[in-house]
Each structure stands twice: as structure tokens, then as C-alpha cells.
Motif scaffolding. Structure first.
Motif, PDB file in Angstrom:
ATOM      1  N   ALA A 226       0.736  -1.300  -0.110  1.00  0.00           N
ATOM      2  CA  ALA A 226       0.170  -0.140  -0.115  1.00  0.00           C
ATOM      3  C   ALA A 226       0.983   1.276  -0.030  1.00  0.00           C
ATOM      4  O   ALA A 226       0.576   2.310  -0.634  1.00  0.00           O
ATOM      5  CB  ALA A 226      -0.781  -0.041   1.339  1.00  0.00           C
ATOM      6  N   ALA A 227       1.840   1.164   0.575  1.00  0.00           N
ATOM      7  CA  ALA A 227       3.054   2.511   0.728  1.00  0.00           C
ATOM      8  C   ALA A 227       3.456   2.471  -0.553  1.00  0.00           C
ATOM      9  O   ALA A 227       3.753   3.410  -1.167  1.00  0.00           O
ATOM     10  CB  ALA A 227       3.839   2.077   1.798  1.00  0.00           C
TER      11      ALA A 227
ATOM     12  N   SER B 276       3.675   6.869  -5.622  1.00  0.00           N
ATOM     13  CA  SER B 276       3.808   7.799  -6.765  1.00  0.00           C
ATOM     14  C   SER B 276       2.639   7.726  -7.763  1.00  0.00           C
ATOM     15  O   SER B 276       2.034   6.348  -7.623  1.00  0.00           O
ATOM     16  CB  SER B 276       5.198   7.844  -7.465  1.00  0.00           C
ATOM     17  OG  SER B 276       5.062   6.402  -8.367  1.00  0.00           O
ATOM     18  N   GLU B 277       2.369   8.469  -8.684  1.00  0.00           N
ATOM     19  CA  GLU B 277       1.242   8.420  -9.506  1.00  0.00           C
ATOM     20  C   GLU B 277       1.726   7.097 -10.324  1.00  0.00           C
ATOM     21  O   GLU B 277       0.556   6.367 -10.819  1.00  0.00           O
ATOM     22  CB  GLU B 277       0.997   9.632 -10.310  1.00  0.00           C
ATOM     23  CG  GLU B 277       0.062   9.472 -11.396  1.00  0.00           C
ATOM     24  CD  GLU B 277      -1.546   9.568 -10.638  1.00  0.00           C
ATOM     25  OE1 GLU B 277      -2.338   8.975 -11.465  1.00  0.00           O
ATOM     26  OE2 GLU B 277      -1.408   9.595  -9.518  1.00  0.00           O
TER      27      GLU B 277
ATOM     28  N   THR C 199       0.288   1.696 -12.270  1.00  0.00           N
ATOM     29  CA  THR C 199       0.956   0.390 -12.509  1.00  0.00           C
ATOM     30  C   THR C 199       0.171  -0.785 -11.800  1.00  0.00           C
ATOM     31  O   THR C 199      -0.246  -1.759 -12.143  1.00  0.00           O
ATOM     32  CB  THR C 199       2.440   0.074 -11.956  1.00  0.00           C
ATOM     33  OG1 THR C 199       3.053   1.161 -12.809  1.00  0.00           O
ATOM     34  CG2 THR C 199       3.046  -1.334 -12.144  1.00  0.00           C
ATOM     35  N   ALA C 200      -0.195  -0.496 -10.338  1.00  0.00           N
ATOM     36  CA  ALA C 200      -1.012  -1.148  -9.666  1.00  0.00           C
ATOM     37  C   ALA C 200      -2.349  -1.386 -10.241  1.00  0.00           C
ATOM     38  O   ALA C 200      -2.875  -2.455 -10.277  1.00  0.00           O
ATOM     39  CB  ALA C 200      -1.093  -0.594  -8.105  1.00  0.00           C
ATOM     40  N   GLU C 201      -2.973  -0.240 -10.823  1.00  0.00           N
ATOM     41  CA  GLU C 201      -4.234  -0.099 -11.352  1.00  0.00           C
ATOM     42  C   GLU C 201      -4.353  -1.542 -12.515  1.00  0.00           C
ATOM     43  O   GLU C 201      -5.352  -2.187 -12.745  1.00  0.00           O
ATOM     44  CB  GLU C 201      -4.635   1.065 -11.666  1.00  0.00           C
ATOM     45  CG  GLU C 201      -6.115   1.296 -12.260  1.00  0.00           C
ATOM     46  CD  GLU C 201      -6.408   2.669 -12.679  1.00  0.00           C
ATOM     47  OE1 GLU C 201      -7.690   2.628 -13.033  1.00  0.00           O
ATOM     48  OE2 GLU C 201      -5.782   3.410 -12.412  1.00  0.00           O
TER      49      GLU C 201
END
Length: 76
Positions: A27-28, A33-34, A39-41
Motif C-alpha cells: 500500500a505504501a 507515486s502516480e 501500475t497497480a491499477e
């Protein structure tokens, strides 16, 4: 963490398979960063599509319908 280290953790994160400490680190990283958030999305949607495909291969619609018909007949 670089992408090769975070990718498997993200997949496990989206599947709720991480310890609380690992989940906090991921989560951190996402909040860092955006670019990380994007990337996570992207990995989230890829993971979601892969899971949908897996379920699609496992479920036999014709057999599921036969089960429903059997239940309806047995309830009458």
C-alpha cells in the motif's frame, strides 16, 4: 522495490494473500507515486481478467442449468 519484485506482491495483495505487514508495504509503494498507482491499477485489471477467465473455464453453463432444472423439479 522494482517492478519484478512488486508484481508478484501486487497479485497477492489483490487476492488478499499477504500478511498485514506485507500489505502495508505494498500500500505504501502504491501511494508512493502516480506511476506506482497506475501500475497497480493495470495489474489489478489484468488480475481480474485472469480470474474471470479461470472461472469461465471451470464453470460448465450447461451442467449448471441442468442442476437448476433438477432442483426445480425436486421442489415441486
Amino acid at each position: 522495490m522494482d517492478l519484478t519484485e512488486i508484481e508478484p506482491l501486487l497479485v497477492r495483495y489483490f487476492n488478499n494473500e499477504l500478511s498485514s505487514a506485507e500489505a502495508e508495504k505494498v500500500a505504501a509503494w502504491i501511494a508512493g507515486s502516480e506511476e506506482h498507482r497506475k501500475t497497480a491499477e493495470h495489474l489489478y485489471y489484468i488480475n481480474l481478467a485472469a480470474e474471470a477467465e479461470r472461472l469461465h473455464r471451470e464453470i460448465d453453463p450447461a451442467e449448471a442449468l441442468r442442476k437448476v432444472h433438477r432442483r426445480i423439479r425436486s421442489d415441486r
